[in-house]
Scaffold this motif. Structure first.
Motif, PDB file in Angstrom:
ATOM      1  N   LEU A 219      12.448  -9.533  20.202  1.00 49.78           N
ATOM      2  CA  LEU A 219      12.825 -10.330  21.213  1.00 49.78           C
ATOM      3  C   LEU A 219      14.109  -9.929  21.865  1.00 49.78           C
ATOM      4  O   LEU A 219      14.362  -9.600  23.124  1.00 49.78           O
TER       5      LEU A 219
ATOM      6  N   THR B 253      11.095 -15.688  27.998  1.00 51.91           N
ATOM      7  CA  THR B 253      11.827 -14.663  27.151  1.00 51.91           C
ATOM      8  C   THR B 253      13.258 -14.506  27.339  1.00 51.91           C
ATOM      9  O   THR B 253      13.774 -14.497  26.112  1.00 51.91           O
TER      10      THR B 253
ATOM     11  N   THR C 237      11.147  -9.360  12.128  1.00 50.65           N
ATOM     12  CA  THR C 237      10.981  -8.343  13.119  1.00 50.65           C
ATOM     13  C   THR C 237      10.441  -9.030  14.638  1.00 50.65           C
ATOM     14  O   THR C 237      10.910  -8.249  15.540  1.00 50.65           O
ATOM     15  N   GLU C 238      10.165 -10.019  14.583  1.00 51.60           N
ATOM     16  CA  GLU C 238       9.751 -10.702  15.894  1.00 51.60           C
ATOM     17  C   GLU C 238      11.063 -10.973  16.561  1.00 51.60           C
ATOM     18  O   GLU C 238      11.371 -10.882  17.808  1.00 51.60           O
TER      19      GLU C 238
ATOM     20  N   LEU D 179      11.351 -19.507  17.327  1.00 55.85           N
ATOM     21  CA  LEU D 179       9.920 -19.065  17.537  1.00 55.85           C
ATOM     22  C   LEU D 179       9.030 -20.063  18.000  1.00 55.85           C
ATOM     23  O   LEU D 179       8.104 -20.003  19.163  1.00 55.85           O
TER      24      LEU D 179
ATOM     25  N   GLU E 160       8.147 -10.742   8.792  1.00 55.95           N
ATOM     26  CA  GLU E 160       7.518 -10.636  10.147  1.00 55.95           C
ATOM     27  C   GLU E 160       8.481 -11.323  11.063  1.00 55.95           C
ATOM     28  O   GLU E 160       8.470 -11.016  12.272  1.00 55.95           O
TER      29      GLU E 160
END
Ligand SMILES: Nc1ncnc2c1ncn2[C@@H]1O[C@H](COP(=O)(O)OP(=O)(O)O)[C@@H](O)[C@H]1O
Ligand SMILES: [Mg+2]
Lengths: 461, 580
Positions: free
Chosen positions: B458, B484, B453-454, B521, B450
């Protein structure tokens, strides 16, 4: 085997002649042709069988007819080598061109040259100071490297090559370089420019020239660099010389290669150049380096002009795949009146890391080089943005970087044709001075410890 | 004239045509008065076409050609590791001894040292009924690698006698009831894949210590990867990084038609580099094949087969092998050159029509297998590709991409910005994550997939936002989008960029990679909170602890410090709310 003269030419195609029914002829053998009017031409066997022999004629096939006598010399192409080569000017086939005597051979050396055993090489790591800041700071040259100049028509690559030849030295050593210069299809004017400059500085006595000019036979160009490199190898590996080989223009060499390929009706590779051009070029470029147990070295500076200023053209492309970096000359900088117009961004020295730093140049060299590069790259990019949104849209950092790009070009890059900058004071200290136009907090590539030690205003004394 | 001896009819560069012999395809023959080594590559009426592994100038028609009865083979046994060979397995140090520093011709040299004595420890015993590929005993080949002496494929039976002791590679260590004598050395024809029982699907990552590779585009043990890129984009540095740091047990490095100095670099560097997994010199697990650009092209063509056969041999012992070929394009060009001398009908861009099938056959020799002895072994193959002008629409790139499961696309633009490794994160891919996710969950962290994937998401979002920024400038974006962009920049500069020449940064273990990704993150999350609480973006992104966290990766012991640095950063970010 030699002695017998054949008159069995069946076909003549471009620079090639085809013969029938000979005694066995060796692959690569040297050939002499005698025309009906007594003119002599030279050639080499490209393909041989019991039934047919194909010969490439260096001087071209003009006036060759079926009555032309063809004699096979029983040996492959060899160059008479001796240290007497130093100070001499020879033609593109290795014959004296300066009115001097024939070279008395100490040895006859095969010009194809055998590959250096990779196990027997030594890693090049001695920094050569060229006195040109752009090169010394950003694409540092080391002894035994092959570093071509990617240029284009009308740009001052010859001046740069000559300046390097004049100024190149190992810091803290008085070993001098011997220059082997190889001209392939350049104009008489360009050639005179080289010779005069070498004469002016006294370098000619320490040089050996192989010269094939624009009006000399095109096919001969295929052997000229091989002669030059054979001489270089002899001087470097038999007599401990540090040899700097400058050859120009590789583009003319490649054109001759293409011509032979076309005449043989080979399946062409990209843009009509032979599929084996990579290997062929490698057999020249790889004749650079250092070998174990030998004191001498060969450093190569091939010059090539990129057709249409296009770096993806097969000639620069295949060269770049073989050489240890490239120095790219920029038309844009040249048009701004900057000499030397070296664009450091696409330029690269793959062996730089091994040749710089503490004990070699200076401990801060890598940091300074990275910082110059990054600041200049960003500054140049901002020029594009400013053209669209105007300077008002820039923040303080960007404004400083934008200004730095101009400073870098006008002060750091720009130098005189006879200006020889030392690496420490002339180049690195100067770089620090120019970088101090940017706030230290934006100089993120510089280690704090180097700022403390070298920054002209922020250093801690 | 006997069938064994013929004469040269024609010579055209590396291709020689002989008459008067009828050899088998791929048989090795001796060409000319000097006995140059060649291989039969075409039979045509009464003519045999031979590719010659040495320079052919000075050779004439009428000189002899002699059959050997052998196909092009390598010698396999103790003594392969730490060695450097040319494309036809001649040890380069021995060539130096007989020829000097320049490689001349007409010299033969055994791939293995036939004199050297090894300590053989038998593990099988008299009376054992042994099958092909079974392990008979072991030899400590280098400090870290135990060589498993195997029954050659095709041989089996009951052991009559076997003894431990000191032997050279040609002496018999084991005799079977039927009288078959087995020595430590076996020979294998390079163009034939070595047999195994079955292929398994890969399920374990090959960990390389390169963050962008391991984290975003992982290669599996037994997998295949292609690295295309223009000159100067980082193919060789990436291949060398893999040779240095990947957690394979054996490395076969093929320098195929590239620079001499690059091989010298590997040779001088590897003996001094310490393998993070064993604590011993990396050289112990490495075999090198060097057939540089200026060495004969026919031997270049053979070099990849020599390399992969050696890799298969170690795989058969149950090892995880990684093979790098730099560059497969030069191999393809060697094929093209030979093919054009044969006057074969050319395919695209002059390459022979069989180019793509040769590429496929080569990569097909990779894989994770059950070996003949029932062990688990693998070969991971990583091929560099050198597309002309960097344009991967050409046949070698396309032929490779159709086969390999991982594409690390090097990008000239990134290299020019000195963003290294210059792997383009938008167009590169790996098809392995689904097969590897369980491994990550079990061995690193349950949310590893996960997190990956994040991070990729981004980067994708950044690319879209950048298009807008190009038009209106970043100040025009809403503050959450500006954040971002900051997060994505952190991914690029802190995580994806990795300096191969920095002592510490050159390698990150997978746990640390995961922690770094989590830290990014966490920066995003804390910043969002702070912004919601009224902090200014400018303050949030400029907290001093953030650059300490980022720059810390260059210091020794980062793995122990990162949690502390992260806490400090988060604290400072929270504090930016109070400032307002
Ligand atoms: N991971 C990396 N870290 C630092 N520098 C790199 C990295 N990858 C490439 N480089 C730089 O790029 C140059 C060219 O890389 P190289 O691998 O030789 O390119 P290629 O094989 O694609 O021609 C190197 O000499 C080095 O300066
Ligand atoms: Mg490379």
């Amino acid at each position: 085997m030699s002695g017998k003269e054949y008159r069995t030419i069946t076909d003549v195609k471009g620079p090639l002649v085809f013969l029938n029914k000979t005694e066995p002829v060796a692959f690569g053998e040297i050939v002499q042709l005698r025309l009906s009017d007594g003119t002599m031409k030279n050639g080499q066997v490209l393909d041989t069988s019991d039934d047919q022999v194909i010969v490439q004629v260096f001087e071209g096939t003009a006036s060759v007819d079926r009555q032309t006598g063809v004699k096979f010399m029983g040996d492959v192409f060899k160059l008479p080598v001796s240290t007497d080569l130093i100070g001499r000017i020879l033609d593109g086939a290795g014959r004296p061109r300066d009115g001097g005597p024939e070279i008395v051979a100490d040895e006859m050396a095969d010009i194809i040259g055998a590959a250096i055993n990779p196990y027997s090489r030594e890693s090049p790591e001695s920094f050569i100071q060229t006195g040109i800041s752009a090169i010394d700071a950003c694409t540092s040259l080391v002894r035994g490297q092959k570093l071509p100049i990617f240029s284009a028509a009308g740009l001052p690559h010859n001046d740069i090559a000559l300046q390097i030849a004049r100024q190149a030295k190992l810091v803290g050593s008085d070993d001098d370089f011997v220059v082997v210069f190889c001209a392939m299809g350049i104009t008489a004017e360009e050639y005179n420019f080289f010779v005069h400059d070498l004469e002016r500085t006294g370098a000619l006595e320490n040089a050996c020239l192989f010269v094939n000019l624009a009006d000399d036979p095109a096919v001969e160009r295929l052997i000229t660099p091989r002669l030059a490199l054979t001489a270089a190898e002899y001087l470097a590996f038999e007599h401990d010389y540090h040899v700097l080989v400058i050859y120009t223009d590789m583009t003319n060499y490649c054109e001759s290669l293409r011509q032979i390929g076309a005449a043989r009706e080979e399946v062409p590779g990209r843009r009509g150049y032979p599929g084996y051009m990579y290997t062929d070029l490698a057999m020249l470029y790889e004749r650079a380096g250092l070998v174990k147990g030998k004191k001498g070295s060969i450093t190569q500076f091939p010059i090539l002009t990129m057709p249409g200023d296009d770096i993806t053209h097969p000639i620069p492309d295949l060269s770049g795949y073989i050489t240890e970096g490239q120095i790219v000359i920029s038309r844009e900088l040249h048009q701004k009146g900057i000499y030397p117009p070296i664009n450091v961004l696409p330029s690269l020295s793959r062996l730089m890391n091994a040749g710089i730093g503490e004990g070699k140049t200076r401990e801060d060299h890598k940091s300074v080089s990275d910082q110059l590069y990054a600041a200049y790259a960003q500054g140049r990019e901002l020029r594009g943005l400013v053209a669209i949104v105007g300077e008002d849209a820039l923040n303080e950092r960007d404004l400083q970087l934008l200004k730095f790009a101009d400073i870098f070009e006008n002060q750091f890059l720009r130098q005189g044709r006879d200006e020889d900058r030392s690496i420490n004071e002339g180049t690195l200290d100067y770089a620090w001075e120019l970088l101090s136009n940017i706030d230290t907090k934006y100089l993120v590539r510089l280690d704090q410890k180097w700022i403390d030690k070298y920054h002209p205003t922020d250093k801690k004394e | 004239m006997s069938e064994e001896n013929g004469v040269i009819y024609r010579i055209s560069g590396p291709v020689v045509t002989a008459m008067g012999i009828s050899p088998r395809m791929y048989e090795v023959v001796r060409v000319g008065d000097e006995g140059l080594m060649g291989e039969v590559i075409e039979l045509h009426g009464d003519q045999s076409v031979i590719q010659v592994y040495e320079e052919t100038s000075g050779i004439s028609p009428g000189e002899p050609v002699v059959r050997t009865g052998q196909t092009l083979s390598v010698q396999l046994g103790p003594g392969l590791l730490t060695k450097i060979y040319d494309g036809i397995q001649r040890p380069l140090p021995e060539l130096e001894q007989t020829m000097g520093v320049f490689i001349t011709r007409g010299v033969d040299a055994d791939g293995l040292d036939h004199e050297k004595i090894w300590e053989f420890t038998a593990t099988a015993k008299a009376g054992d009924d042994i099958a092909s590929g079974a392990v008979l005993g072991t030899v400590q080949e280098t400090e870290t690698i135990e060589h498993r002496v195997m029954v050659p494929p095709g041989t089996s039976g009951v052991i009559k006698s076997i003894k431990s002791g000191e032997f050279n590679v040609t002496q018999t260590v084991c005799t079977l009831e039927d009288g078959t004598e087995i020595a430590m050395m076996q020979k294998w024809p390079v163009r034939t894949p070595r047999p195994f029982i079955q292929k398994y699907a890969p399920d374990t990552p090959l960990i390389t210590g390169q963050r962008i590779l391991d984290f975003l585009f992982p290669l599996a043990k037994g997998g295949t990867a292609g690295i295309p890129g223009p000159f100067g984009s980082g193919k060789t540095v990436t291949q060398q990084q893999l040779a240095k740091w990947s957690d394979a047990q054996i490395v076969v490095y093929i320098g195929c038609g590239e620079r001499g100095n690059e091989m010298t670099e590997v040779l001088t560097e590897f003996p001094h580099l310490i393998d993070p997994h064993t604590g011993k010199a990396l050289m112990n697990r490495t075999t090198m094949i060097a057939n540089t650009s200026n060495m004969p092209v026919a031997a270049r063509e053979a070099s990849v087969y020599t390399g992969i056969t050696i890799a298969e041999y170690f795989r058969d012992m149950g090892y995880d092998v990684a093979l790098m070929a730099d560059s497969t394009s030069r191999w393809a060009e060697a094929m093209r050159e030979i093919s054009s001398r044969l006057e074969e009908m050319p395919g695209e861009e002059g390459y022979p029509a069989y180019l793509s099938s040769r590429l496929a056959e080569f990569y097909e020799r990779a894989g994770r297998v059950e070996t003949l002895s029932g062990d688990d072994g693998s070969i991971s193959v990583i091929g560099a590709v050198s597309p002309p002008g960097g344009d991967i629409s050409e046949p070698v790139s396309q032929g490779t991409l159709r086969i390999v499961k991982v594409f690390w696309g090097l990008d000239a633009g990134l290299a020019r910005q000195r963003h290294f490794p210059a792997i383009n994160w938008l167009n590169s891919y790996s098809l392995y994550p689904p097969a590897l996710n369980q491994w990550y969950r079990d061995n690193i962290s349950n949310d590893f997939p996960e997190v990956r994937t994040e991070i990729s998401a981004l980067l994708q979002v950044e690319a879209e936002l950048q298009e807008i920024v190009q038009l209106v400038g970043s100040d025009a974006l809403p503050v959450d989008q500006q954040l971002t962009l900051e997060v994505a920049r952190m991914i690029r500069e802190f995580f994806l960029q990795q300096n191969a020449f920095h002592d510490v940064d050159t390698y990150s273990d997978l746990k640390l990679q995961y922690t770094m990704a989590k830290a990014i993150l966490s920066f995003q999350e804390e910043s969002k909170k702070a912004l919601a609480g009224g902090a200014m973006l400018e303050d949030v992104v400029n907290v001093p602890a953030r650059s300490d966290l980022m720059r810390g990766r260059f210091a020794e012991g980062y793995a122990e410090k990162i949690e502390g640095l992260l806490d400090e950063m988060n604290k400072q970010i929270s504090a930016t709310m109070e400032a307002n």
